[in-house]
Design a protein around this motif. Structure first.
Motif, PDB file in Angstrom:
ATOM      1  N   ILE A 175      19.819   3.839  62.245  1.00  0.00           N
ATOM      2  CA  ILE A 175      20.925   3.000  61.784  1.00  0.00           C
ATOM      3  C   ILE A 175      21.459   3.586  60.483  1.00  0.00           C
ATOM      4  CG2 ILE A 175      21.632   0.677  61.087  1.00  0.00           C
ATOM      5  CD1 ILE A 175      19.171  -0.399  62.586  1.00  0.00           C
ATOM      6  N   TRP A 176      22.752   3.846  60.434  1.00  0.00           N
ATOM      7  CA  TRP A 176      23.382   4.404  59.242  1.00  0.00           C
ATOM      8  C   TRP A 176      24.568   3.545  58.827  1.00  0.00           C
ATOM      9  CZ3 TRP A 176      22.128   9.014  56.553  1.00  0.00           C
ATOM     10  CH2 TRP A 176      21.021   9.703  57.057  1.00  0.00           C
ATOM     11  N   VAL A 177      24.777   3.427  57.514  1.00  0.00           N
ATOM     12  CA  VAL A 177      25.883   2.613  57.004  1.00  0.00           C
ATOM     13  C   VAL A 177      26.734   3.424  56.033  1.00  0.00           C
ATOM     14  CG1 VAL A 177      24.650   0.427  57.272  1.00  0.00           C
ATOM     15  CG2 VAL A 177      24.483   1.659  55.110  1.00  0.00           C
ATOM     16  N   PHE A 178      28.041   3.197  56.144  1.00  0.00           N
ATOM     17  CA  PHE A 178      29.013   3.787  55.230  1.00  0.00           C
ATOM     18  C   PHE A 178      30.388   3.296  55.664  1.00  0.00           C
ATOM     19  CE2 PHE A 178      31.410   7.499  53.329  1.00  0.00           C
ATOM     20  CZ  PHE A 178      31.023   7.247  52.015  1.00  0.00           C
ATOM     21  N   PRO A 179      31.300   2.984  54.722  1.00  0.00           N
ATOM     22  CA  PRO A 179      32.629   2.510  55.126  1.00  0.00           C
ATOM     23  C   PRO A 179      33.379   3.491  56.021  1.00  0.00           C
ATOM     24  CG  PRO A 179      32.245   2.034  52.807  1.00  0.00           C
ATOM     25  CD  PRO A 179      31.101   2.897  53.263  1.00  0.00           C
ATOM     26  N   LYS A 180      33.205   4.815  55.781  1.00  0.00           N
ATOM     27  CA  LYS A 180      33.860   5.811  56.627  1.00  0.00           C
ATOM     28  C   LYS A 180      32.914   6.160  57.770  1.00  0.00           C
ATOM     29  CE  LYS A 180      36.677   7.665  52.877  1.00  0.00           C
ATOM     30  NZ  LYS A 180      37.028   8.857  52.049  1.00  0.00           N
ATOM     31  N   ARG A 181      33.209   5.583  58.923  1.00  0.00           N
ATOM     32  CA  ARG A 181      32.254   5.650  60.029  1.00  0.00           C
ATOM     33  C   ARG A 181      32.075   7.048  60.614  1.00  0.00           C
ATOM     34  NH1 ARG A 181      34.219   0.511  59.906  1.00  0.00           N
ATOM     35  NH2 ARG A 181      32.724  -1.162  60.294  1.00  0.00           N
TER      36      ARG A 181
ATOM     37  N   GLY B  82      17.686   4.123  79.879  1.00  0.00           N
ATOM     38  CA  GLY B  82      17.406   5.541  79.690  1.00  0.00           C
ATOM     39  C   GLY B  82      18.238   6.237  78.642  1.00  0.00           C
ATOM     40  N   TRP B  83      19.100   5.491  77.954  1.00  0.00           N
ATOM     41  CA  TRP B  83      19.923   6.080  76.901  1.00  0.00           C
ATOM     42  C   TRP B  83      19.158   6.082  75.573  1.00  0.00           C
ATOM     43  CZ3 TRP B  83      24.671   8.226  78.000  1.00  0.00           C
ATOM     44  CH2 TRP B  83      25.179   7.947  79.265  1.00  0.00           C
ATOM     45  N   ARG B  84      19.657   6.870  74.612  1.00  0.00           N
ATOM     46  CA  ARG B  84      19.053   6.929  73.279  1.00  0.00           C
ATOM     47  C   ARG B  84      20.115   6.523  72.260  1.00  0.00           C
ATOM     48  NH1 ARG B  84      17.512  11.253  76.168  1.00  0.00           N
ATOM     49  NH2 ARG B  84      19.045  12.637  75.158  1.00  0.00           N
ATOM     50  N   PRO B  85      20.230   5.216  71.993  1.00  0.00           N
ATOM     51  CA  PRO B  85      21.309   4.714  71.128  1.00  0.00           C
ATOM     52  C   PRO B  85      21.036   4.930  69.642  1.00  0.00           C
ATOM     53  CG  PRO B  85      20.356   2.964  72.529  1.00  0.00           C
ATOM     54  CD  PRO B  85      19.425   4.126  72.549  1.00  0.00           C
ATOM     55  N   GLY B  86      22.133   5.083  68.908  1.00  0.00           N
ATOM     56  CA  GLY B  86      22.129   5.029  67.458  1.00  0.00           C
ATOM     57  C   GLY B  86      23.135   3.976  67.038  1.00  0.00           C
ATOM     58  N   ILE B  87      23.017   3.453  65.819  1.00  0.00           N
ATOM     59  CA  ILE B  87      23.881   2.355  65.376  1.00  0.00           C
ATOM     60  C   ILE B  87      24.500   2.704  64.022  1.00  0.00           C
ATOM     61  CG2 ILE B  87      23.947  -0.092  64.714  1.00  0.00           C
ATOM     62  CD1 ILE B  87      21.470  -0.487  66.565  1.00  0.00           C
ATOM     63  N   ILE B  88      25.801   2.430  63.892  1.00  0.00           N
ATOM     64  CA  ILE B  88      26.469   2.588  62.602  1.00  0.00           C
ATOM     65  C   ILE B  88      27.112   1.267  62.205  1.00  0.00           C
ATOM     66  CG2 ILE B  88      26.906   5.056  62.909  1.00  0.00           C
ATOM     67  CD1 ILE B  88      29.853   4.304  63.550  1.00  0.00           C
ATOM     68  N   SER B  89      27.284   1.079  60.900  1.00  0.00           N
ATOM     69  CA  SER B  89      27.885  -0.148  60.382  1.00  0.00           C
ATOM     70  C   SER B  89      28.532   0.162  59.048  1.00  0.00           C
ATOM     71  CB  SER B  89      26.810  -1.234  60.212  1.00  0.00           C
ATOM     72  OG  SER B  89      27.332  -2.359  59.530  1.00  0.00           O
ATOM     73  N   ARG B  90      29.464  -0.679  58.680  1.00  0.00           N
ATOM     74  CA  ARG B  90      30.071  -0.543  57.360  1.00  0.00           C
ATOM     75  C   ARG B  90      29.075  -0.924  56.276  1.00  0.00           C
ATOM     76  NH1 ARG B  90      32.659  -3.001  53.236  1.00  0.00           N
ATOM     77  NH2 ARG B  90      34.600  -2.070  52.477  1.00  0.00           N
ATOM     78  N   GLY B  91      28.157  -1.837  56.628  1.00  0.00           N
ATOM     79  CA  GLY B  91      27.216  -2.322  55.632  1.00  0.00           C
ATOM     80  C   GLY B  91      27.867  -3.329  54.717  1.00  0.00           C
ATOM     81  N   TYR B  92      28.494  -4.369  55.310  1.00  0.00           N
ATOM     82  CA  TYR B  92      29.241  -5.345  54.513  1.00  0.00           C
ATOM     83  C   TYR B  92      28.325  -6.015  53.493  1.00  0.00           C
ATOM     84  CZ  TYR B  92      32.692  -8.830  53.261  1.00  0.00           C
ATOM     85  OH  TYR B  92      33.587  -9.595  52.565  1.00  0.00           O
ATOM     86  N   GLY B  93      28.828  -6.108  52.253  1.00  0.00           N
ATOM     87  CA  GLY B  93      28.036  -6.724  51.196  1.00  0.00           C
ATOM     88  C   GLY B  93      27.161  -5.729  50.481  1.00  0.00           C
ATOM     89  N   SER B  94      27.192  -4.463  50.919  1.00  0.00           N
ATOM     90  CA  SER B  94      26.357  -3.449  50.290  1.00  0.00           C
ATOM     91  C   SER B  94      26.964  -2.996  48.969  1.00  0.00           C
ATOM     92  CB  SER B  94      26.200  -2.243  51.217  1.00  0.00           C
ATOM     93  OG  SER B  94      27.444  -1.623  51.418  1.00  0.00           O
ATOM     94  N   SER B  95      26.161  -2.370  48.158  1.00  0.00           N
ATOM     95  CA  SER B  95      26.630  -1.835  46.886  1.00  0.00           C
ATOM     96  C   SER B  95      27.530  -0.632  47.138  1.00  0.00           C
ATOM     97  CB  SER B  95      25.438  -1.428  46.025  1.00  0.00           C
ATOM     98  OG  SER B  95      24.569  -2.520  45.807  1.00  0.00           O
ATOM     99  N   ALA B  96      28.227  -0.215  46.104  1.00  0.00           N
ATOM    100  CA  ALA B  96      29.118   0.942  46.227  1.00  0.00           C
ATOM    101  C   ALA B  96      28.317   2.173  46.625  1.00  0.00           C
ATOM    102  CB  ALA B  96      29.839   1.169  44.911  1.00  0.00           C
TER     103      ALA B  96
END
Length: 363
Positions: A130-136, A83-97
């Motif tokens: 899902i969102w990516v960025f080094p600064k979480r 019953g939860w509504r999750p979101g996901i964050i990541s650094r996005g390793y290997g991603s461009s600047a």
């Protein structure tokens, strides 16, 4: 301090020998930096604004992959069922600047946002933001701004990210820190660069998640070693699913069919993971004893790479498959990894996430 040049785990990380002992003084300095950073964090000199929703961090203290991505997927799907509504964050390793957080979909370019976030999006059919960025912290703000209905966030890695404020469950909070531990354990238990650890093995955690059979995790009597006594731990068993053809995902076959259809010397397995040997071992358990090509984590692929492989059947992981969208080779088959969370873990998660927001009651 970055040690990204260790794209492939050196063998000396697994035991204490001349090389690791020679590098130990640098490890000591690295450990000193960790202690100073933690002291600054504990004294509250750097003010951090916590997220408005609980944060679950799935990380590791060992450099390289320990199987976090399948766990993130399983957690998101199980929480949704509860019953939860999750979101996901990541650094996005290997991603461009990047200069700003980016939202990820199953059609995102892995070179831009990272291979693992794209894999999560594909496996979950874009059900979760899902969102990516080094600064979480910035990723969290962007995610909640665009998806205000999200009420729990799963962070793919981030244990060592001091900018990600949290109130751990073990301290009465509702944020959860998981340490994922695979079959390699902590190696020689030295910090980088003498060993594989980003933090000491005694690092606090709300629970340890075991993936696969872990070296030294049990004594001859069957009891867990002292390091784990008194700590919450869960064993997660992953299973390889039916393989599907890269150029035609609707074309599937079981691993038993593959083992029966090709001679061992005509099968080659390729894996660019933190621990590629685990993929090869899992295939062997299914009766597939082909050749194996281990690559450094997050390695990229070209059509020429596969053309040079002398095999009738090439097996790759789903994580690598997201980087092979432009490769049309009918010999390539993708082997998915399925993971189920134990009910005891789901029940414990539910009990922590339902706690009242501790930040509301501070003086």
């Amino acid at each position: 301090m970055s040690f990204s040049f260790f794209r492939k785990a050196p063998k000396f990380w697994e035991r204490r020998g001349p090389t690791s002992l020679f590098l130990w003084p640098i490890s000591w300095l690295y450990g000193l930096v960790i202690r100073v950073r933690k002291l600054i964090q504990d004294t509250g000199l750097v003010k951090q604004k916590p997220a408005s929703v609980p944060v679950i961090i799935v990380g590791n203290i060992r450099v390289g992959g320990t199987g976090k991505t399948p766990i993130v997927i399983a957690l998101a799907e199980r929480l949704q069922q509860l019953g939860w509504r999750p979101g996901i964050i990541s650094r996005g390793y290997g991603s461009s600047a990047q200069t700003t957080p980016l939202q990820v979909s199953s059609h995102s370019e892995p070179s831009l946002v990272g291979d693992e976030p794209v894999l999560i999006a594909k496996r979950t059919h874009d059900q979760f933001p899902i969102w990516v960025f080094p600064k979480r912290q910035k990723s969290i703000r962007s995610l909640l701004k665009h998806s205000p209905d999200v009420n729990v966030i799963i962070s793919d890695d981030g244990l060592q990210h001091s900018g990600l404020a949290r109130w751990p469950a073990r301290e009465g909070g509702r944020d959860i820190e998981f340490v994922v531990r695979d079959g390699r354990g902590e190696g020689n238990r030295f910090l980088l660069p003498a060993g594989p650890l980003r933090e000491p093995a005694t690092r606090g955690r709300d629970a340890t998640l075991f993936t696969g059979k872990t070296k030294g995790s049990e004594s001859r009597s069957g009891h867990q070693e002292e390091y784990f006594l008194g700590r919450r731990a869960f064993s997660l068993q992953g299973n390889l699913g039916n393989a599907y053809q890269l150029i035609n995902p609707t074309n599937t076959q079981t691993l038993a069919q593959i083992a029966d259809s090709y001679l061992p010397n005509k099968i080659t397995a390729v894996a660019a993971l933190g621990n590629p040997q685990r993929f090869f071992d899992d295939l062997l358990k299914q009766g597939i004893a082909g050749k194996s090509i281990p690559l450094s984590d997050h390695a990229t692929f070209t059509p020429e790479f596969f053309t040079k492989i002398n095999a009738q059947c090439i097996l790759i992981t789903e994580k690598d498959a997201v980087k092979c969208a432009a490769i049309a080779d009918e010999r390539i088959w993708v082997v998915p990894m399925n993971l189920t969370l134990p009910d005891s873990l789901a029940d414990w998660l539910q009990s922590i996430l339902q706690r009242p927001d501790p930040y509301r009651y501070t003086l």
